[in-house]
Design a protein around this motif. Structure first.
Motif, mmCIF file in Angstrom:
data_model
loop_
_atom_site.group_PDB
_atom_site.id
_atom_site.type_symbol
_atom_site.label_atom_id
_atom_site.label_comp_id
_atom_site.label_asym_id
_atom_site.label_seq_id
_atom_site.Cartn_x
_atom_site.Cartn_y
_atom_site.Cartn_z
ATOM 1 N N LEU A 30 0.828 -1.207 0.000
ATOM 2 C CA LEU A 30 0.000 0.000 0.000
ATOM 3 C C LEU A 30 0.864 1.260 0.000
ATOM 4 C CD1 LEU A 30 -2.899 1.223 0.372
ATOM 5 C CD2 LEU A 30 -2.375 1.233 2.805
ATOM 6 N N LEU A 31 1.876 1.297 0.863
ATOM 7 C CA LEU A 31 2.770 2.453 0.903
ATOM 8 C C LEU A 31 3.499 2.637 -0.418
ATOM 9 C CD1 LEU A 31 4.248 2.157 4.491
ATOM 10 C CD2 LEU A 31 2.671 3.884 3.633
ATOM 11 N N LEU A 32 3.924 1.543 -1.014
ATOM 12 C CA LEU A 32 4.589 1.637 -2.316
ATOM 13 C C LEU A 32 3.647 2.218 -3.366
ATOM 14 C CD1 LEU A 32 7.112 0.999 -4.003
ATOM 15 C CD2 LEU A 32 6.083 -1.236 -4.479
ATOM 16 N N LEU A 33 2.411 1.756 -3.382
ATOM 17 C CA LEU A 33 1.436 2.275 -4.342
ATOM 18 C C LEU A 33 1.120 3.746 -4.105
ATOM 19 C CD1 LEU A 33 -1.034 -0.712 -4.661
ATOM 20 C CD2 LEU A 33 0.607 0.099 -6.359
ATOM 21 N N VAL A 34 1.046 4.156 -2.845
ATOM 22 C CA VAL A 34 0.780 5.571 -2.532
ATOM 23 C C VAL A 34 1.917 6.441 -3.059
ATOM 24 C CG1 VAL A 34 0.663 7.232 -0.632
ATOM 25 C CG2 VAL A 34 -0.765 5.203 -0.596
ATOM 26 N N TRP A 35 3.145 6.033 -2.841
ATOM 27 C CA TRP A 35 4.279 6.830 -3.325
ATOM 28 C C TRP A 35 4.356 6.834 -4.851
ATOM 29 C CZ3 TRP A 35 6.531 10.502 -0.923
ATOM 30 C CH2 TRP A 35 6.551 10.517 0.470
ATOM 31 N N ILE A 36 4.012 5.731 -5.481
ATOM 32 C CA ILE A 36 3.981 5.708 -6.956
ATOM 33 C C ILE A 36 2.878 6.625 -7.460
ATOM 34 C CG2 ILE A 36 3.417 4.260 -8.943
ATOM 35 C CD1 ILE A 36 4.965 1.996 -7.565
ATOM 36 N N ALA A 37 1.721 6.565 -6.817
ATOM 37 C CA ALA A 37 0.616 7.452 -7.226
ATOM 38 C C ALA A 37 1.012 8.905 -7.049
ATOM 39 C CB ALA A 37 -0.642 7.140 -6.416
ATOM 40 N N PHE A 38 1.711 9.203 -5.953
ATOM 41 C CA PHE A 38 2.128 10.586 -5.728
ATOM 42 C C PHE A 38 3.178 11.016 -6.745
ATOM 43 C CE2 PHE A 38 4.731 13.813 -3.537
ATOM 44 C CZ PHE A 38 3.747 14.763 -3.362
ATOM 45 N N ALA A 152 -1.325 18.208 -9.403
ATOM 46 C CA ALA A 152 -0.398 17.198 -8.871
ATOM 47 C C ALA A 152 -0.581 17.032 -7.373
ATOM 48 C CB ALA A 152 1.043 17.591 -9.197
ATOM 49 N N LEU A 153 -0.689 18.139 -6.649
ATOM 50 C CA LEU A 153 -0.872 18.064 -5.201
ATOM 51 C C LEU A 153 -2.239 17.483 -4.830
ATOM 52 C CD1 LEU A 153 0.774 21.392 -4.028
ATOM 53 C CD2 LEU A 153 1.680 19.071 -3.837
ATOM 54 N N PHE A 160 -2.575 10.118 -0.566
ATOM 55 C CA PHE A 160 -2.189 10.047 0.846
ATOM 56 C C PHE A 160 -3.409 9.847 1.747
ATOM 57 C CE2 PHE A 160 1.938 12.138 -0.224
ATOM 58 C CZ PHE A 160 2.732 11.117 0.264
ATOM 59 N N ALA A 161 -4.524 10.468 1.403
ATOM 60 C CA ALA A 161 -5.731 10.300 2.212
ATOM 61 C C ALA A 161 -6.229 8.857 2.143
ATOM 62 C CB ALA A 161 -6.822 11.259 1.742
#
Length: 194
Positions: A30-38, A152-153, A160-161
């Protein structure tokens, strides 16, 4: 203590470990996917938004053109409280002639402080309607940049949410499992000593 290992191990959720739970692996993904999405998704959303905004501003500039007109009434300068680049235009009645020779009258934004009969520049759309001047190149670049960064933000914040909510849900699940295990095993450890 030169040879001592740090207590915190990077990537511990990915390594084989007897204490690693399935939730830990899920959280790592999940954390990996969040950082990729960001990173990737936010960059892509920002670039696409900036490109769309730039095309929109280009169409706006192409649609509007300047023509010369004559002031029908004098315009007063703005009040001293309203001086500045944003307040140096006033709405006034102007008269202009189209290329086919017909005369038109309307109200448009013109620079303040001109007398009746002065030659002024007004802006029209391709359909012949009075409008405001298109944004300058600098204003367009600033708006495009802000819209791109904002997109982007926004996508990153959404990622992140969602990630934060998923981690909260995982933590509640872990705490619930821990509570159930403690209720089952706790009485075995709870003998009293006198």
């Amino acid at each position: 203590m030169r040879g001592a290992r740090s207590a915190r191990q990077w990537g511990w959720r990915w390594r084989r470990n007897p204490l690693r739970r399935r939730d830990d692996v899920f959280e790592a993904w999940l954390l990996l996917l969040v950082w990729i999405a960001f990173g990737v998704g936010g960059t892509f959303a920002g670039l696409m938004t900036a490109r769309a905004a730039d095309e929109s501003f280009s169409r706006l500039r192409d649609d509007r053109h300047a023509i010369h007109a004559v002031l029908v009434d004098s315009t007063r300068s703005g009040s001293s409280a309203a001086r500045g680049a944003d307040y140096d235009h006033v709405r006034a009645t102007v008269r202009w002639t189209t290329p086919d020779g017909s005369s038109h009258t309307g109200r448009a934004l013109v620079k303040a402080g001109h007398k009746a009969g002065s030659d002024v520049v007004i802006w029209m759309t391709a359909q012949g309607r009075l409008t405001t001047a298109p944004p300058s190149t600098g204003a367009t670049a600033a708006a495009v940049g802000l819209l791109g960064v904002g997109a982007a933000l926004a996508l990153g914040g959404l990622g992140f949410a969602v990630g934060g909510f998923a981690r909260w849900w995982l933590d509640r699940r872990r705490y619930g499992r821990l509570t159930r295990e403690w209720e089952r095993l706790g009485p075995q450890w709870g003998h009293k000593t006198s």
